[in-house]
Design a protein around this motif. Structure first.
Motif, PDB file in Angstrom:
ATOM      1  N   UNK A 132     107.691  23.199  12.187  1.00  0.00           N
ATOM      2  CA  UNK A 132     106.599  23.190  11.196  1.00  0.00           C
ATOM      3  C   UNK A 132     106.604  24.485  10.386  1.00  0.00           C
ATOM      4  N   UNK A 133     106.927  25.600  11.074  1.00  0.00           N
ATOM      5  CA  UNK A 133     106.934  26.891  10.382  1.00  0.00           C
ATOM      6  C   UNK A 133     107.940  26.916   9.237  1.00  0.00           C
ATOM      7  N   UNK A 134     109.030  26.120   9.363  1.00  0.00           N
ATOM      8  CA  UNK A 134     110.063  26.109   8.325  1.00  0.00           C
ATOM      9  C   UNK A 134     109.790  25.074   7.229  1.00  0.00           C
ATOM     10  N   UNK A 135     108.669  24.351   7.329  1.00  0.00           N
ATOM     11  CA  UNK A 135     108.250  23.479   6.224  1.00  0.00           C
ATOM     12  C   UNK A 135     107.557  24.346   5.172  1.00  0.00           C
ATOM     13  N   UNK A 148     112.060  21.555   3.372  1.00  0.00           N
ATOM     14  CA  UNK A 148     112.463  22.207   4.613  1.00  0.00           C
ATOM     15  C   UNK A 148     113.405  23.353   4.250  1.00  0.00           C
ATOM     16  N   UNK A 149     113.099  24.530   4.763  1.00  0.00           N
ATOM     17  CA  UNK A 149     113.852  25.733   4.400  1.00  0.00           C
ATOM     18  C   UNK A 149     115.140  25.822   5.233  1.00  0.00           C
ATOM     19  N   UNK A 162     106.109  33.696   9.839  1.00  0.00           N
ATOM     20  CA  UNK A 162     107.135  33.675  10.874  1.00  0.00           C
ATOM     21  C   UNK A 162     108.542  33.587  10.282  1.00  0.00           C
ATOM     22  N   UNK A 163     108.738  32.694   9.320  1.00  0.00           N
ATOM     23  CA  UNK A 163     110.071  32.537   8.736  1.00  0.00           C
ATOM     24  C   UNK A 163     110.536  33.859   8.121  1.00  0.00           C
TER      25      UNK A 163
END
Length: 788
Positions: free
Chosen positions: A690-693, A712-713, A655-656
């Protein structure tokens, strides 16, 4: 396609220019001697026939003792069989042969009894007449006079009498002295007395059977009578004594004593087979041992030396035969084989036993590594390694422990590495050290570099791998595990997979099967290597690329210390497309695959990489128009996926990257609007955070294992959000402590606070300091790298 058989045939005919017979039958029987001249591969028939004539013609007042000397495995027994076959000339009186192997009998007494018994039997069988039977009878009487046959029985009788006395004493002691014992103990004493009486009677019987019969004659009279009988024989009897060098020293002396003293009669000819230094050692060794044997043996012959070329011809001919049924794929390098054979391997074969041991062993290796379509190892390397295993086992063991040292081409080499590499062959026997160095250097070019040869870098690894060479890290373990190592795919199975690349349905099913067997990462790595080497089917892009896109969609896009299947997947697609030199065809193939697949991850990566290449002025994948069309198609497909199932997309591992590519391909407006919409729903917001972890791995100096690191992005999410609005939404979000949502929320807030602090500090500095501080803080301050 060139078969190994043709290469070997040409090689050995060019070098040796002669044909040889086969030792194929019984190739595993390394110690089985030949039995007929028709099996003679070493040209020893003339020597055997000449020796047979000498043995047949001898007649004298004493026995003749002839020795055939040679090392173990030199063919003494085979020559003996050839001698026996040629012993009696056509139309002449047959010469009787007694073959006596003292090694089979063990003890001195057993050897003595067997020795005289075998000769006596032969004397009786020499002629079916009363005279022959009388000779045998006289020989047996003589043997008895020597007390060799009855001594064992008499000794047994004496031992039995002694045992009876001991048992009697124990019985009387229990019965008479220990009066306080129970009746059962007295019954035991009675039983012991009965046993003692039985043993005493048995001793008398043994003594009777073992008593000397007709031993009242003096020894010289018995010997004279026997000699007169033996002189009546029309032809000597040949007594062959084999395997003397396997006996203990005392047993060797016993046999020699019988040959020269106790059985030195006219009519007997002895042929002794032994290794010279072993027998000389039994008689003191050195000059004393040699002189002693010279008094016993009237004529000694050494096994004829076999020229190494003849043994070499046999080895090559047998290799030709056992490789005929092997699957062939044209990987045989005739020049390389010629070099490694002439320069090293041929020096290890000294006799036929060496050849048989090797052929038996290498045939097993070929069978173990034979796949359905190809040999799973390099045939030349397999043969060379088997030579080292058989003849230099310590070097073989050192190689098996040195995988990283002698296969790696990527790390910097130093003088210290050279010494460690040289140590792998340090255990080689001095007489073979030069040959071992040459062979190992041919197998492992890095070893050759250590001894002053050329350096081979990582660009050679692709070729070594394609030839399944032992110096390839991918194939090294196969040579020593004697099976396909866990987690690897056989070359035959990989070739089967490639043959299905034109059928989309079968190809997708094969991908799924590999995934079920946990072999998908290995398969993608193999595909990556094949694509770089341009060995994937060139006309299967229409089916292969969509199937590759689909199977890669669920793979995580991350770096690590192990396999990286997603990276292998997009590299495979990129290199596969680049195998087509026409950029227009490449673009068309990519667009067709993109439209026929619902997967987005690999296409997004390829489009993004091509944009980067165009900006840098590098060779791109497709023309600008095709690239623009590809971006448009991808965005449409991504928007459709978001509309179709937004919750599913929030759980997508990519996703990211998708959001980043969406912004890159179309601009920030669409991605920012979608993220803002997601932030209004607490459940969706938690999934988004969570997706950006990002879960990475850390490996500090001195650690044996890695540790997990969560980051974390921030740099990825910041361009997609209105910071104050999104931060406020996150603050209102209150997940349960200890949940992934809570962890993601805390890390986002920490990263947002760091970003605000950096902005404030930047505003308070002058422009130069602001620029420097901003560069430094991009990674350190804006990215949270706290261990989980």
């Amino acid at each position: 396609m060139m078969r190994l058989i043709e290469g070997l045939k040409t090689a050995w005919r060019n070098w040796w220019c002669t044909e040889v017979q086969s030792l194929r039958e019984g190739a595993f029987s390394a110690d089985a001697p030949i039995t007929s001249a028709s099996e003679d591969l070493l040209g020893r028939g003339d020597f055997a026939r000449a020796l047979a004539r000498v043995l047949y013609r001898h007649r004298g007042s004493e026995s003749l003792v002839v020795a055939l000397r040679g090392e173990w495995g030199s063919g003494k027994t085979s020559i003996k069989n050839l001698v026996v076959e040629a012993l009696t000339p056509p139309g002449s009186t047959k010469m009787q042969v007694v073959t006596f192997n003292p090694w089979q009998w063990g003890t001195d007494d057993a050897i003595t009894r067997a020795f005289f018994r075998e000769i006596a039997v032969a004397l009786g069988d020499a002629e079916q007449s009363a005279f022959a039977r009388r000779r045998a009878h006289e020989f047996r009487r003589y043997a008895k006079t020597l007390e060799t046959l009855s001594g064992g029985l008499k000794n047994a009788g004496a031992r039995a009498s002694s045992a009876a006395a001991w048992l009697s004493g124990i019985g009387f002691f229990i019965a008479g002295s220990v009066v306080w014992l129970e009746p059962s103990a007295k019954m035991l004493a009675t039983a012991i007395l009965v046993i003692a009486g039985a043993v005493l009677i048995l001793s008398r019987i043994i003594g009777f059977l073992g008593r000397d019969r007709e031993d009242d004659r003096p020894l010289d009279v018995a010997r004279f009578d026997l000699e007169q009988r033996l002189k009546e024989m029309p032809r000597n009897i040949l007594v062959v004594i084999d395997d003397m060098d396997r006996l203990e020293d005392e047993q060797i002396r016993t046999v020699i004593r019988h040959v020269k003293a106790n059985a030195n009669f006219p009519g007997l000819t002895y042929l002794l087979l032994y290794q010279r230094n072993v027998l000389e050692s039994a008689f003191g060794g050195g000059e004393d041992g040699r002189q002693y044997l010279e008094k016993i043996v009237q004529a000694a012959f050494d096994v004829p030396v076999v020229e190494g070329e003849r043994i070499g011809r046999i080895v090559l001919a047998e290799l030709e035969k056992i490789t005929q049924p092997l699957p062939s794929d044209g990987k045989f390098d005739q020049k390389r084989w010629g070099n490694i054979w002439v320069g090293g391997l041929r020096h290890f074969f000294k006799n036929l036993r060496d050849a048989k041991r090797f052929i038996g062993g290498v045939e097993v290796q070929f069978l173990l590594h034979s796949g359905k379509r190809v040999l799973e190892t390099n045939i030349i390397d397999t043969a060379a390694l088997e030579v080292l295993r058989l003849f230099e086992p310590d070097v073989y063991a050192a190689i098996s422990r040195s995988r990283a040292l002698i296969t790696s081409t990527t790390r910097e080499r130093r003088e210290a590495d050279k010494e460690r590499i040289k140590a792998t062959i340090a255990a080689a026997r001095p007489e073979y050290k030069e040959a071992v160095q040459y062979v190992v250097s041919q197998l492992f070019p890095i070893v050759g570099w250590a001894f002053g040869g050329s350096w081979y870098g990582s660009d050679w690894e692709e070729g070594w791998s394609s030839e399944r060479r032992i110096c390839s890290p991918r194939y090294f373990d196969r040579y020593f595990s004697l099976r396909l190592p866990d987690g690897q795919i056989s070359d035959s199975e990989f070739m089967d997979f490639l043959e299905q690349s034109a059928d989309r349905e079968r190809l997708s099913q094969s991908f799924a099967d590999f995934e079920k067997r946990n072999l998908l990462p290995e398969l993608l790595e193999r595909l990556d290597e094949a694509a770089v080497a341009r060995k994937l089917p060139p006309d299967s892009a229409e089916t292969f690329l969509p199937a590759l896109f689909d199977i890669s969609e669920t793979l995580p896009d991350q770096m690590g210390f192990g396999k990286m299947p997603f990276i292998n997947a997009w590299r495979t697609a990129s290199w596969y497309l680049r195998s087509e030199d026409d950029a227009a065809k490449r673009g068309a193939a990519f667009l067709k695959a993109l439209r026929s697949s619902d997967s987005l991850a690999v296409p997004a990566t390829l489009i993004g990489l091509d944009m980067d290449r165009k900006e840098k002025g590098e060779t791109d994948l497709m023309f600008a128009a095709d690239l623009a069309e590809a971006k448009k198609v991808w965005v449409e497909k991504f928007r459709a996926a978001l509309a179709r199932d937004p919750e599913d997309m929030l759980s997508n591992k990519h996703l990211v990257n998708f959001l980043y590519r969406w912004r890159e391909f179309e601009g920030a407006e669409g991605p920012r609007a979608w993220v803002a919409c997601v932030a209004t729903n607490p459940e969706s917001l938690g999934k988004l955070l969570i997706a950006f972890l990002f879960e990475g791995q850390s490996h500090a100096l001195g650690d044996y294992v890695t540790s997990k690191v969560l980051t974390f992005q921030w740099n990825a999410i910041e361009p997609l959000i209105d910071l104050p609005v999104f931060t406020e939404a996150v603050k209102k979000f209150a997940p349960m402590p200890g949940t992934p949502e809570f962890e993601a929320r805390e890390r986002f807030l920490k990263a947002a606070a760091a970003s605000e602090a950096a902005r404030a500090k930047t505003a308070a500095s002058d422009e130069a300091d602001v620029q420097e501080t901003g560069e430094d803080s991009t990674e350190v301050r804006f990215v949270d790298e706290t261990d989980s």
